[in-house]
Design a protein around this motif. Structure first.
Motif, PDB file in Angstrom:
ATOM      1  N   GLU A 150      -5.886  -7.459  18.658  1.00  0.00           N
ATOM      2  CA  GLU A 150      -4.675  -7.087  17.920  1.00  0.00           C
ATOM      3  C   GLU A 150      -3.408  -7.644  18.565  1.00  0.00           C
ATOM      4  N   HIS A 156      -5.561 -14.562  15.525  1.00  0.00           N
ATOM      5  CA  HIS A 156      -5.301 -14.057  14.170  1.00  0.00           C
ATOM      6  C   HIS A 156      -5.455 -15.102  13.062  1.00  0.00           C
ATOM      7  N   ASP A 160      -1.298 -12.128   9.494  1.00  0.00           N
ATOM      8  CA  ASP A 160      -0.637 -10.967  10.090  1.00  0.00           C
ATOM      9  C   ASP A 160      -1.505  -9.738   9.821  1.00  0.00           C
ATOM     10  N   ARG A 162      -1.138  -6.718  10.091  1.00  0.00           N
ATOM     11  CA  ARG A 162      -0.473  -5.544   9.504  1.00  0.00           C
ATOM     12  C   ARG A 162       0.063  -5.816   8.099  1.00  0.00           C
ATOM     13  N   ARG A 163      -0.032  -7.071   7.649  1.00  0.00           N
ATOM     14  CA  ARG A 163       0.485  -7.393   6.309  1.00  0.00           C
ATOM     15  C   ARG A 163      -0.540  -8.115   5.430  1.00  0.00           C
ATOM     16  N   THR A 164      -1.340  -8.973   6.028  1.00  0.00           N
ATOM     17  CA  THR A 164      -2.345  -9.708   5.249  1.00  0.00           C
ATOM     18  C   THR A 164      -3.399  -8.727   4.741  1.00  0.00           C
ATOM     19  N   THR A 165      -3.717  -8.774   3.445  1.00  0.00           N
ATOM     20  CA  THR A 165      -4.735  -7.861   2.912  1.00  0.00           C
ATOM     21  C   THR A 165      -6.134  -8.341   3.296  1.00  0.00           C
ATOM     22  N   ASP A 168      -7.386 -11.163   1.186  1.00  0.00           N
ATOM     23  CA  ASP A 168      -6.916 -12.489   1.600  1.00  0.00           C
ATOM     24  C   ASP A 168      -7.697 -13.024   2.806  1.00  0.00           C
ATOM     25  N   GLU A 197      -7.027  -4.256  -0.902  1.00  0.00           N
ATOM     26  CA  GLU A 197      -5.590  -4.498  -1.096  1.00  0.00           C
ATOM     27  C   GLU A 197      -4.748  -3.945   0.052  1.00  0.00           C
ATOM     28  N   GLN A 198      -5.399  -3.428   1.081  1.00  0.00           N
ATOM     29  CA  GLN A 198      -4.673  -2.845   2.213  1.00  0.00           C
ATOM     30  C   GLN A 198      -4.644  -3.833   3.386  1.00  0.00           C
ATOM     31  N   PRO A 199      -3.708  -3.634   4.343  1.00  0.00           N
ATOM     32  CA  PRO A 199      -3.663  -4.521   5.514  1.00  0.00           C
ATOM     33  C   PRO A 199      -5.032  -4.573   6.203  1.00  0.00           C
ATOM     34  N   CYS A 200      -5.381  -5.759   6.701  1.00  0.00           N
ATOM     35  CA  CYS A 200      -6.752  -6.005   7.162  1.00  0.00           C
ATOM     36  C   CYS A 200      -7.102  -5.360   8.496  1.00  0.00           C
TER      37      CYS A 200
END
Length: 441
Positions: A150, A156, A160, A162-165, A168, A197-200
């Motif tokens: 992390e 990575h 990101d 905390r932002r990439t689903t 994706d 659809e949530q952060p990965c």
């Protein structure tokens, strides 16, 4: 009038774990159960004759071995070997009263047959769950997961966490829908597809946890206590005695006394026990919970292992929802005499899922079909109850009912969330033995 920091109502696993954590943290705890047995809705039933009585099923016509050799868990669930629940058990040191044994395998149902869930390089190569190109892409994906840190952006892949689903991330590795489904439901152990659809970050950590748990024992990532889950509450009773705390079984709870909107005491059989906080399962506070669905469970007694599982004496099978045109997965948990929960040569398979129609038994048919022939079936449909508020104002903290999954991951999340609300801080694992120079495992 006796005073306690915390009163716990019910002896289900969640209540026992939280009671143990409170005890270890120096709280004065009173634990009450209105039932004459431990475990609440997740009780372990023994001897076998009691199971027949409980479900009002006539006595077996074929020999089932000695009744006392059976310990049938009403809600069997596996523990991830490296998961937070195991860490909580280690933290409270209740593990000194328990023996665990690894489950032999984990399978996923696809295309009308069972496939071993692949996680290691060797298993991916040998798996018939994927074609050659999918295997190559999946290997790259798993390499990314296992190397992911992390706090190290170099791991990575320009995403990101905390932002990439998660959708994706799967697209980044060009994984097909079938691979995505078994990854999300059998490795990350998600119960729905909302995670896509949530952060990965959360899903990456869940897959890492599965992989790390598998690495500990190689057969599967799952553990189960010998003699069944009923051993857990009994371990916590011994633990509470060590800390000078009290258990009361078969004790009626008449009233929860409130003062100024906060819990003040529990009235039981003419006695009043004061407390600052109350932890309980939904059955003790019907006005503070609501129904969030229904769960069907079918306990099946077998005299054979499940076909196409390499004669495993214990395993988990997940039938993902999409292949069955459902909104929820179907779960199968197999245990046997090898975990000391059944008579010699006998097996217990439990099939469970969320109810979606007016004919629950028909819904679990794909799971039951894997078990044939079945000697005996015990069917239950129960409400999945959840608290209507977080308990911070009233200081009454209520656990959620047990969902149909055959692993404790969602229940562990509930325990962690309850702990956070009760104490105002996160549960941080530290091995109690670290400081005393005792290296005994």
């Amino acid at each position: 009038m006796p005073e306690f920091d915390v009163i716990v109502l019910g002896t289900g696993l969640k209540e026992c774990v939280l009671s143990g954590l409170m005890s270890v943290n120096g709280k004065k705890v009173l634990h009450i159960d209105c039932n004459p047995y431990y475990g609440g809705e997740s009780a372990s039933i023994s001897p076998l004759e009691e199971l027949y009585k409980r479900f009002q099923v006539s006595a077996p016509s074929t020999p089932m071995g000695r009744g006392k050799d059976w310990n049938v868990d009403l809600i069997p669930k596996f523990l991830l070997a490296n998961g937070q629940l195991v860490k909580m058990l280690l933290y409270t040191e209740v593990t000194r009263y328990l023996d665990f044994k690894v489950a032999e395998a984990s399978f996923v149902f696809k295309g009308g047959k069972l496939h071993k869930v692949p996680c290691t390089e060797t298993e991916i190569q040998a798996s018939d769950l994927m074609g050659m190109f999918d295997k190559r892409r999946f290997r790259k994906f798993m390499s990314f997961i296992l190397n992911f840190e992390e706090n190290d952006p170099r791991t990575h892949h320009d995403m990101d966490p905390r932002r990439t689903t998660m959708r994706d991330v799967f697209r980044h590795f060009d994984l097909g829908d079938d691979v995505v489904e078994f990854t999300g439901h059998t490795l990350a152990l998600h119960v729905s597809d909302n995670y896509l659809e949530q952060p990965c970050l959360a899903t990456i950590n869940r897959i890492k946890l599965y992989s790390e748990s598998l690495a500990r024992y190689s057969l599967s990532p799952y553990l189960y206590p010998l003699f069944g889950l009923g051993e857990l509450p009994q371990g916590f009773i011994r633990l509470s005695a060590v800390y000078g705390n009290s258990y009361m079984l078969n004790r009626r709870v008449d009233d929860i006394v409130m003062e100024g909107g906060r819990v003040a005491a529990v009235r039981s059989e003419g006695e009043v026990f004061r407390c600052k906080q109350l932890i309980c399962d939904p059955s003790y506070t019907p006005a503070r919970v609501k129904k969030a669905g229904r769960v069907i469970r079918v306990i099946c007694l077998l005299n054979h292992p499940i076909k196409n599982t390499q004669d495993a004496n214990s395993c988990q099978i997940i039938l993902p929802q999409t292949h069955l045109n459902r909104k929820s997965d179907i779960y199968v948990c197999l245990l046997s005499y090898s975990h000391n929960v059944a008579a010699e040569g006998k097996y217990i398979a439990t099939v469970s899922t969320m109810v979606e129609t007016s004919n629950p038994e028909k819904e679990v048919q794909p799971g039951l079909a894997l078990l044939e022939p079945i000697m005996e079936k015990f069917v239950s449909v129960s409400n999945l109850m959840v608290p209507t508020d977080d308990g911070r104002r009233s200081q009454i903290f209520i656990s959620r009912s047990y969902d149909p999954t055959t692993h404790f991951e969602t229940d562990t999340e509930d325990i962690m969330d309850l702990y956070r609300r009760i104490t105002g801080s996160e549960f941080i694992f530290r091995n109690p033995r670290d400081g005393d120079g005792d290296s005994d495992e």
